[in-house]
Design an enzyme around this catalytic site. Structure first.
Site, PDB file in Angstrom:
ATOM      1  N   SER A  67     -31.421 -24.899  11.672  1.00  0.00           N
ATOM      2  CA  SER A  67     -32.577 -24.014  11.809  1.00  0.00           C
ATOM      3  C   SER A  67     -33.162 -23.581  10.464  1.00  0.00           C
ATOM      4  O   SER A  67     -33.519 -24.419   9.652  1.00  0.00           O
ATOM      5  CB  SER A  67     -32.134 -22.816  12.649  1.00  0.00           C
ATOM      6  OG  SER A  67     -33.210 -21.998  12.956  1.00  0.00           O
ATOM      7  N   ASP A 274     -39.984 -22.225  11.757  1.00  0.00           N
ATOM      8  CA  ASP A 274     -38.717 -22.363  11.029  1.00  0.00           C
ATOM      9  C   ASP A 274     -38.266 -23.823  11.011  1.00  0.00           C
ATOM     10  O   ASP A 274     -38.974 -24.708  11.513  1.00  0.00           O
ATOM     11  CB  ASP A 274     -37.646 -21.412  11.595  1.00  0.00           C
ATOM     12  CG  ASP A 274     -37.123 -21.858  12.936  1.00  0.00           C
ATOM     13  OD1 ASP A 274     -37.842 -22.593  13.643  1.00  0.00           O
ATOM     14  OD2 ASP A 274     -35.989 -21.487  13.295  1.00  0.00           O
ATOM     15  N   ASP A 278     -38.237 -23.622  16.451  1.00  0.00           N
ATOM     16  CA  ASP A 278     -38.130 -22.823  17.680  1.00  0.00           C
ATOM     17  C   ASP A 278     -38.600 -21.386  17.462  1.00  0.00           C
ATOM     18  O   ASP A 278     -38.503 -20.565  18.368  1.00  0.00           O
ATOM     19  CB  ASP A 278     -36.707 -22.868  18.274  1.00  0.00           C
ATOM     20  CG  ASP A 278     -35.650 -22.277  17.367  1.00  0.00           C
ATOM     21  OD1 ASP A 278     -35.966 -21.961  16.201  1.00  0.00           O
ATOM     22  OD2 ASP A 278     -34.503 -22.135  17.819  1.00  0.00           O
ATOM     23  N   ARG A 498     -25.219  -2.489  13.662  1.00  0.00           N
ATOM     24  CA  ARG A 498     -24.471  -3.470  14.471  1.00  0.00           C
ATOM     25  C   ARG A 498     -23.776  -4.487  13.563  1.00  0.00           C
ATOM     26  O   ARG A 498     -24.287  -4.794  12.476  1.00  0.00           O
ATOM     27  CB  ARG A 498     -25.394  -4.194  15.468  1.00  0.00           C
ATOM     28  CG  ARG A 498     -26.569  -4.900  14.833  1.00  0.00           C
ATOM     29  CD  ARG A 498     -27.427  -5.646  15.849  1.00  0.00           C
ATOM     30  NE  ARG A 498     -26.842  -6.924  16.189  1.00  0.00           N
ATOM     31  CZ  ARG A 498     -26.990  -8.044  15.475  1.00  0.00           C
ATOM     32  NH1 ARG A 498     -27.709  -8.043  14.370  1.00  0.00           N
ATOM     33  NH2 ARG A 498     -26.422  -9.153  15.853  1.00  0.00           N
TER      34      ARG A 498
HETATM   35  C1  16G Z   1     -28.776 -16.148  15.869  1.00  0.00           C
HETATM   36  C2  16G Z   1     -29.533 -16.037  17.157  1.00  0.00           C
HETATM   37  C3  16G Z   1     -30.772 -15.192  16.990  1.00  0.00           C
HETATM   38  C4  16G Z   1     -30.424 -13.850  16.407  1.00  0.00           C
HETATM   39  C5  16G Z   1     -29.597 -14.000  15.157  1.00  0.00           C
HETATM   40  C6  16G Z   1     -29.038 -12.661  14.733  1.00  0.00           C
HETATM   41  C7  16G Z   1     -29.769 -17.741  18.868  1.00  0.00           C
HETATM   42  C8  16G Z   1     -30.199 -19.135  19.175  1.00  0.00           C
HETATM   43  N1  16G Z   1     -29.929 -17.365  17.615  1.00  0.00           N
HETATM   44  O1  16G Z   1     -29.508 -16.845  14.903  1.00  0.00           O
HETATM   45  O2  16G Z   1     -31.335 -15.035  18.254  1.00  0.00           O
HETATM   46  O3  16G Z   1     -31.586 -13.122  16.107  1.00  0.00           O
HETATM   47  O4  16G Z   1     -28.486 -14.839  15.425  1.00  0.00           O
HETATM   48  O5  16G Z   1     -28.210 -12.816  13.635  1.00  0.00           O
HETATM   49  O6  16G Z   1     -29.294 -17.006  19.712  1.00  0.00           O
HETATM   50  P1  16G Z   1     -27.198 -11.673  13.217  1.00  0.00           P
HETATM   51  O7  16G Z   1     -26.242 -11.441  14.350  1.00  0.00           O
HETATM   52  O8  16G Z   1     -26.544 -12.183  11.989  1.00  0.00           O
HETATM   53  O9  16G Z   1     -28.033 -10.458  12.931  1.00  0.00           O
HETATM   54 MG    MG Z   2     -34.578 -22.015  14.643  1.00  0.00          MG
END
Ligand code: 16G
Ligand code: MG
Length: 541
Positions: A67, A274, A278, A498
């Protein structure tokens, strides 16, 4: 069980020795430095075949991409039969298989376990594979193919595709009513819906930042099907720049500035996608030359507002109606706009596409977007049936029929399987054209509250436990009351904390009426996290 087959799998596996790494199938599949992935890829080739067998030989997708990450990274995710993300229980199987020291035994056990609980086991196994433009993808796909061969599965290598294109093709392969299962079928379905919707409208041109990745190639390919209805210029097309380097949707969203590789002009429209196309965000320069970002929240409010109008004028009545799904990262102004201006119900769920996707199924028309620009729309079977019934009804008035036909075309324009920058851009463009809106008109629907994100290094991010769709923390004890105290003193203040799902950090989000207050609230909360959750390194200052 066929011993020779398992022996074969084991023999081939010696080509892909497992490094000393603990792998986890996370929200975005496996994602690491490309050189750490051959063994994972081999094992995911096996798992994809096994998953297909467990799904009665329906086709499973295997996408090789990292990605928006740097070009040196790569990754893999599996796609379930209806084009959705891999079922949660199988994420655990993926992690187990990726880490196993005895792959032959692990696969044998897994096969036995899966088979014993499975209703429609098949001995075949069918998978389709694709990759983004990362050079490392070529060999990684080869490892997965080696696995599929050894495990006696059937496979089709589709070469370079966007992630959402592969999701679409998997869906169509298993559900031919959804469309033709090919890249061409994808362009045909989406472009013809777009041309229907925008017939007799004049569209202004759009400048696309392709992040030097697969998006650039596929937007250009889609352009050929649009019959000049939408003039498109693609920048960062990969001919010189590096993938995702100072460009692409993630860069633009996080740094809130223009990508390198394009000169912005006042009055022009821009969008960035990106590295696997997606996600999409829009942006423009206002008259004063200031950079303005239209992120996933702005896209979801635009789409929801349009659906709301068209539903009213088409007089379709739906039991579960229209709704929007957001995460805690959605700007407070967007939630307020949906709630009080559009009167559309809003649900909030945990971060991660699968949570949004699942919740969107609660509505007849479920619009979901993450602020980062990933999102789509889901339609219930009931909605589809009612729409078709109304379209067939002889007594339907012509002015209503026009609206119903727009609704149908809009539905066909959507890639329901997953967020899709090509489909999302065409939805936005069609809506803007129908409304006669510029990006500025759209932007003025509501004003984003200033916000700031921070990340804090801690010893162990799992000490932070959240509830209420990540809007409150339950552990460490005492942290939430501190956050509440800090927020209480700030106008329009909101903050949450979080643990990241993708990095070893705890994230902090804060918003407030002014930039200064958002900054100082984020800092104050970050310092509390550092104190109470075992911060390491320099305390935020
Ligand atoms: C992943 C998730 C995305 C989310 C991100 C948060 C999918 C396909 N991708 O890239 O939706 O915004 O994680 O990242 O679910 P974090 O937990 O490091 O903040
Ligand atoms: Mg992507």
């Amino acid at each position: 069980m066929d011993e020779e087959m398992f022996q074969n799998v084991l023999n081939k596996a010696s080509k892909y020795p497992k490094p000393d790494v603990k792998y986890t199938y996370g929200t975005a599949g496996f994602r690491l430095k490309a050189e750490l992935l051959p063994s994972v890829m081999y094992r995911m080739g096996l798992l994809a075949v096994l998953r297909s067998r467990a799904c009665g030989n329906q086709t499973i997708g295997l996408m090789v991409t990292a990605s928006h990450n740097a070009v040196q990274d790569n990754g893999v995710k599996l796609i379930d039969p209806m084009g959705e993300m891999l079922e949660a229980a199988w994420e655990n199987h993926a992690t187990e298989l990726a880490n196993s020291e005895d792959i032959g035994q692990c696969l044998r056990d897994l096969t036995k376990r899966v088979k014993s609980t499975c209703q429609d086991w098949s001995n075949d196994g069918n998978i389709v594979l694709a990759r983004d433009t990362r050079p490392s993808g070529v060999e990684l796909v080869q490892s997965a193919l080696d696995a599929a061969k050894a495990f006696r599965g059937k496979f089709k290598d589709l070469g370079i595709l966007t992630t959402p294109q592969l999701h679409y093709i998997v869906r169509c392969t298993n559900d031919p009513d959804y469309g033709k299962a090919s890249e061409e079928g994808y362009y045909q379905k989406i472009s013809s819906a777009f041309l229907k919707l925008t017939k007799s409208l004049t569209l202004s041109s759009i400048n696309i930042d392709g992040a030097n990745g697969v998006g650039a190639l596929k937007f250009a390919a889609m352009g050929k099907y649009l019959e000049n209805a939408l003039p498109m210029r693609v920048y960062n097309d990969g001919t010189s720049g590096e993938l995702n380097k100072n460009c692409g949707a993630d860069f633009v969203k996080v740094s809130q500035k223009a990508p390198e590789g394009l000169e912005m002009i006042v009055g022009e429209k821009y969008a960035s996608v990106d590295g696997d196309a997606d996600r999409i965000v829009y942006f423009y320069l206002d008259e004063t030359g200031s950079f303005r970002l239209l992120d996933g929240d702005k896209i979801s409010t635009l789409i929801a507002g349009f659906f709301k109008d068209i539903l009213v004028s088409s007089r379709l009545t739906l039991e579960r109606g229209l709704g929007v799904v957001q995460t805690a990262y959605a700007n407070g102004s967007s939630t307020a706009y949906l709630d009080s201006h559009l009167a559309v119900p809003v649900a909030c769920v945990k971060t991660g596409v699968k949570h949004l996707h699942k919740k969107a199924n609660d509505f007849d028309i479920g619009v979901y977007f993450e602020a980062n620009g990933h999102g789509t729309v889901l339609f219930s079977d009931d909605f589809k049936a009612k729409l078709n019934e109304a379209l067939l009804g002889a007594e339907t008035l012509p002015e209503i029929r026009v609206k119903l036909e727009d609704l149908k075309a809009l539905m066909e324009l959507v890639n329901e399987t997953v967020g899709d920058s090509i489909s999302d851009m065409l939805i936005v463009e069609a809506i803007l054209a129908k409304k006669g809106w510029s990006l500025k008109d759209w932007d003025q629907c509501y004003v984003d509250l200033p916000n700031r994100q921070r990340k804090i290094q801690v010893n162990d991010r799992t000490v932070v436990v959240t509830t209420d769709a990540e809007r409150k923390v339950t552990l460490p004890k005492g942290l939430q009351p501190e956050i509440d105290k800090l927020v209480a003193g700030v106008k329009n203040g909101r903050s949450f904390v979080r643990p990241s799902g993708t990095e070893d950090v705890v994230r902090v989000y804060a918003e407030a009426a002014t930039r200064e207050e958002a900054e100082s609230l984020a800092l104050a909360v970050a310092r509390k996290v550092y104190d109470l959750a075992g911060g390491v390194g320099v305390k935020p200052h």
